[in-house]
Structures are given as structure tokens and as C-alpha cells.
Design a protein around this motif. Structure first.
Motif, mmCIF file in Angstrom:
data_model
loop_
_atom_site.group_PDB
_atom_site.id
_atom_site.type_symbol
_atom_site.label_atom_id
_atom_site.label_comp_id
_atom_site.label_asym_id
_atom_site.label_seq_id
_atom_site.Cartn_x
_atom_site.Cartn_y
_atom_site.Cartn_z
ATOM 1 N N LEU A 1 -1.350 4.066 1.595
ATOM 2 C CA LEU A 1 -2.506 3.598 0.838
ATOM 3 C C LEU A 1 -2.561 2.073 0.767
ATOM 4 O O LEU A 1 -3.609 1.463 1.002
ATOM 5 C CB LEU A 1 -2.466 4.177 -0.575
ATOM 6 C CG LEU A 1 -3.556 3.697 -1.532
ATOM 7 C CD1 LEU A 1 -4.925 4.116 -1.029
ATOM 8 C CD2 LEU A 1 -3.312 4.222 -2.937
ATOM 9 N N LEU A 2 -1.435 1.442 0.452
ATOM 10 C CA LEU A 2 -1.421 -0.016 0.328
ATOM 11 C C LEU A 2 -1.749 -0.679 1.658
ATOM 12 O O LEU A 2 -2.545 -1.627 1.711
ATOM 13 C CB LEU A 2 -0.053 -0.482 -0.177
ATOM 14 C CG LEU A 2 0.122 -1.991 -0.343
ATOM 15 C CD1 LEU A 2 -0.873 -2.546 -1.353
ATOM 16 C CD2 LEU A 2 1.549 -2.328 -0.761
ATOM 17 N N GLY A 3 -1.159 -0.200 2.741
ATOM 18 C CA GLY A 3 -1.408 -0.791 4.044
ATOM 19 C C GLY A 3 -2.871 -0.719 4.461
ATOM 20 O O GLY A 3 -3.388 -1.621 5.124
ATOM 21 N N ARG A 4 -3.556 0.378 4.042
ATOM 22 C CA ARG A 4 -4.971 0.530 4.412
ATOM 23 C C ARG A 4 -5.874 -0.440 3.662
ATOM 24 O O ARG A 4 -6.901 -0.873 4.192
ATOM 25 C CB ARG A 4 -5.423 1.967 4.174
ATOM 26 C CG ARG A 4 -4.878 2.969 5.188
ATOM 27 C CD ARG A 4 -5.658 4.273 5.172
ATOM 28 N NE ARG A 4 -5.446 5.020 3.940
ATOM 29 C CZ ARG A 4 -4.499 5.942 3.781
ATOM 30 N NH1 ARG A 4 -3.675 6.203 4.769
ATOM 31 N NH2 ARG A 4 -4.370 6.592 2.653
ATOM 32 N N VAL A 5 -5.532 -0.754 2.406
ATOM 33 C CA VAL A 5 -6.440 -1.601 1.617
ATOM 34 C C VAL A 5 -6.069 -3.080 1.653
ATOM 35 O O VAL A 5 -6.876 -3.923 1.243
ATOM 36 C CB VAL A 5 -6.495 -1.125 0.142
ATOM 37 C CG1 VAL A 5 -6.973 0.304 0.060
ATOM 38 C CG2 VAL A 5 -5.153 -1.302 -0.560
ATOM 39 N N LEU A 6 -4.888 -3.420 2.141
ATOM 40 C CA LEU A 6 -4.477 -4.818 2.147
ATOM 41 C C LEU A 6 -5.464 -5.748 2.858
ATOM 42 O O LEU A 6 -5.737 -6.845 2.362
ATOM 43 C CB LEU A 6 -3.087 -4.967 2.768
ATOM 44 C CG LEU A 6 -1.900 -4.913 1.813
ATOM 45 C CD1 LEU A 6 -0.603 -5.054 2.585
ATOM 46 C CD2 LEU A 6 -2.002 -5.982 0.740
#
Length: 295
Positions: free
Chosen positions: A171-176
Motif C-alpha cells: 500500500l505505501l509503495g503504491r501511494v508514495l
């Protein structure tokens, strides 16, 4: 040790394999294609077959394979794929573990905090009852599928994982990329609770479950859940960008349909009681330090 791992190419599996090998352990990776080296073995989760040599003589099996819950819109066919990839895969592996003559002493089987459903502002631990919804029912059946191993005397630990923080994926990698452009946004009213764990702590916790006599459900989440609004502010602060935007709940429901209320809008305030009681030490107890480490 000799450890057999499924889902070894995923975000968590890759990090776990790297960690185990760095400490000198032998890792056998179960793959669905033709094996390309001596460290790989074939399995067919849907067809119910596992190369027996991959399980025989292993000290532990860690099962992390499964279709991504948030990778695609929840159509009826994709929900069936999510369910089958977990329930059928777990049953196939558990039966192979149970029938092995020199099988592993422990099966650490991936699971999810989706079991608890929407907890609102209420803190819950492993003693909390099952919630409602597709994910809660999925986790119930997913964990039950490991029963053949437990009935054969193998210790089974269900790793109920929350949101794993890693800047390279998940999730974090997608929104960074959005946050780095100043386009980070609160989801809905932002009051829903987010139960997270750093990638380092996730791997350490999985290894802890291999090494310690813990069975049954174990919450793999950090000790300090935050609201979505707090999470959004923390990520924006970590990349030194503003995050003044918000995505309305109705827009999320329009775009994501059913998944919206079991994904970005669900409130899950989950605590890692059993891990902490067993003596596990978190490297990252607060969101700020976790984000600093992964970014």
C-alpha cells in the motif's frame, strides 16, 4: 534450519527469504512453474499437489502465497480467486505437511486482521470475535484449512498481518509517488483506524513465530495504530510534502465498490497482545520511526 516458503516472490516473502539466507539458513522456495534451481520445488495449490521433497526434512514451513486482496476490483470472479488461492493453497500445503514422514515441527500460515471486521474505535486483540464481511469469512475458512497439519501434531501459527509498510511495494509503495508530488490525501473522514507494521518487524515477527512455541492466531501489527488522518500526515511529513487533500467516501465506494468498506474505509484498531506477551521486541513502535526506516 531448513525452511520451506511459499509466496517467496511477494513483498514479505522476498524479505523473509533474504533474512533467513543472510543468517545461514537453507530456504526451499515453492513455485508454481517449473523449478529453475536446486532451491526451488514445484507445487500446484489448486490441483492439490506438492513436491514431497520440499517438505520432507524441513524444520519449518512459512506459507505466504495468495492473490492480492486489493490488486483488482472485487468482481465475483476475483473474489473467488482470492478465496481459492488462500483456502485451497493452505489446505494443499497443510495436507502435505501432515503426511510427511519427516515433516516440519511448525507451519506459520499467513492470515489477516480482516478477521475482526470493522472495529470502530474499539481496541481488539486475538481474543476478539470474528467480524462481518467477505474478509472475515475468508480468514475464518483460510485458517480452518490448516487444520490437517494441526491434527497431525504440527504446531500451527496464523500470522494475522495488518498493513505492511515498505517503500518498495504494498500500500505505501503504491501511494508514495502521489505523496511526493504533494497529492497525498486523507481517505473519507480520516477517523478510521489503521493497524500497520514495518517490513522489518513483519519479517522479525515471522521468524519469531518459527522459533517460539506459539500456536493459533497472532496479530502481526505494531503496538501503535493510528487514524487514517494521522497516517496521511505522517507519510506527508516523511517525504516533506503537504497533504491537504481528501478523497470523499462516496468517491471511493464508486471506484472500488464493495472493497472500499473492507479496505480503505474500514476501521481496525488491532493490538499485538500475544506477540508482546511472548517477548517480541518491536524495532519500530511508532509510525514516524517506521516510516523513517522504510523510506
Amino acid at each position: 534450519m531448513r525452511v520451506t516458503v511459499t509466496g517467496s516472490t511477494g513483498l514479505i516473502g522476498t524479505a523473509l527469504v533474504r533474512s533467513l539466507r543472510a543468517d545461514g539458513h537453507e530456504v526451499v522456495r515453492l513455485v508454481r512453474r517449473e523449478p529453475s534451481g536446486p532451491d526451488e520445488a514445484r507445487w500446484d495449490p489448486a490441483g492439490g499437489t506438492v513436491d514431497a521433497a520440499a517438505v520432507e526434512g524441513s524444520d519449518a514451513v512459512v506459507h505466504l502465497a495468495g492473490a492480492g486482496v486489493g490488486d483488482r476490483r472485487w468482481t465475483a470472479s476475483y473474489k473467488r480467486e482470492i478465496r481459492d488461492s488462500r483456502v485451497l493453497g493452505t489446505r494443499t500445503l497443510a495436507e502435505a505437511v501432515a503426511s510427511a514422514a519427516r515433516g516440519p515441527k511448525v507451519l506459520v500460515s499467513g492470515s489477516a486482521i480482516g478477521f475482526y471486521g470493522d472495529t470502530g474505535d474499539r481496541e481488539v486483540d486475538e481474543d476478539a470475535p470474528m467480524g462481518r464481511g467477505f474478509l472475515a469469512e475468508l480468514v475464518r475458512d483460510w485458517e480452518a484449512a490448516a487444520r490437517p497439519a494441526a491434527e497431525a501434531g504440527v504446531r500451527v501459527a496464523h500470522a494475522r498481518t495488518g498493513i505492511v509498510l515498505d517503500g518498495r511495494g504494498g500500500l505505501l509503495g503504491r501511494v508514495l509517488p502521489l505523496f511526493r508530488l504533494g497529492l497525498g490525501a486523507r481517505l473519507g473522514d480520516g477517523r478510521q483506524w489503521v493497524s500497520w507494521i514495518s517490513a522489518d518487524d513483519e519479517v522479525a515477527a515471522l521468524r519469531f513465530l518459527i522459533d517460539h512455541e506459539i500456536s493459533g492466531p497472532v496479530n502481526l501489527v505494531g503496538p501503535s495504530p493510528v487514524t487514517n488522518a494521522g497516517y496521511t500526515r505522517a507519510v506527508a511529513r516523511a517525504v516533506r510534502r503537504p497533504a491537504a487533500l481528501a478523497v470523499p467516501a462516496f468517491a471511493l465506494r464508486l471506484a472500488l465498490r464493495e472493497f472500499a468498506d473492507e479496505g480503505p474505509l474500514i476501521s481496525q484498531r488491532v493490538l499485538p497482545r500475544r506477540l508482546e506477551e511472548a517477548g517480541f521486541r518491536f524495532a519500530h513502535r511508532d509510525l514516524g520511526s517506521a516510516l523513517e526506516a522504510v523510506l
